[in-house]
Design a protein around this motif. Structure first.
Motif, PDB file in Angstrom:
ATOM      1  N   GLU A   1       0.835  -1.207   0.000  1.00 19.07           N
ATOM      2  CA  GLU A   1       0.000   0.000   0.000  1.00 19.07           C
ATOM      3  C   GLU A   1       0.866   1.252   0.000  1.00 19.07           C
ATOM      4  O   GLU A   1       0.520   2.250  -0.627  1.00 19.07           O
ATOM      5  CB  GLU A   1      -0.950  -0.008   1.190  1.00 19.07           C
TER       6      GLU A   1
ATOM      7  N   GLU B   1      -2.786  -3.289  -8.340  1.00 21.57           N
ATOM      8  CA  GLU B   1      -3.784  -2.304  -7.887  1.00 21.57           C
ATOM      9  C   GLU B   1      -3.692  -1.011  -8.697  1.00 21.57           C
ATOM     10  O   GLU B   1      -4.709  -0.391  -8.996  1.00 21.57           O
ATOM     11  CB  GLU B   1      -3.627  -2.061  -6.390  1.00 21.57           C
TER      12      GLU B   1
ATOM     13  N   ARG C   1       1.961   1.527  -3.612  1.00 18.18           N
ATOM     14  CA  ARG C   1       0.832   1.936  -4.445  1.00 18.18           C
ATOM     15  C   ARG C   1       0.522   3.415  -4.272  1.00 18.18           C
ATOM     16  O   ARG C   1       0.381   4.160  -5.229  1.00 18.18           O
ATOM     17  CB  ARG C   1      -0.412   1.091  -4.108  1.00 18.18           C
TER      18      ARG C   1
END
Length: 128
Positions: free
Chosen positions: A18, A62, A21
């Motif tokens: 994350e 993602e 990302r």
């Protein structure tokens, strides 16, 4: 990746994928990573960050799902073009342009309310 740096804080409660990302998304949306710019391979970025390749692969998946990047065999992973009607660039660009516009309008003697109404009208006309 033209000098852009991605860092991962292993002590953070935010999962590493994350962090990657979010940082890449920010670099793309602010224009620091330009359309069609090539990103490192999953293996290369994983090695650079000292992470498992699966962690970087998840971040890339993602980003691809969000249409921020695209991966093509032989062409690698690149920054995708922004969706139609989207402008990704520095917020400073609009601030600078607005300052110039306001200075021009003020020099011509227009009041703030008149300028704001003209801008609103221009946006409405554009949508028609």
């Amino acid at each position: 990746m033209s000098g852009a740096v991605v860092r991962v804080d292993t002590g953070s409660p935010v999962p590493p994928y994350e962090q990657i990302r979010a940082q890449l998304a920010d670099l793309i949306r602010t224009g620091r990573l330009a359309e069609d710019e090539r990103l490192p391979t999953v293996r290369q970025l994983a090695a650079d960050l000292g992470l498992a390749a699966g962690t970087v692969a998840r971040a890339y998946r993602e980003l691809e799902a969000a249409s921020l990047i695209r991966t093509r065999r032989g062409a690698g992973t690149r920054v995708a073009p922004p969706p139609p009607g989207t402008h990704w660039g520095e917020p400073a660009e609009i601030t600078e342009g607005t300052r110039d516009f306001v200075a021009w309008a003020a020099a011509l003697g227009f009041e703030e309310s008149t300028v704001l109404e003209a801008v609103r009208r221009a946006f409405r006309d554009r949508e028609s």
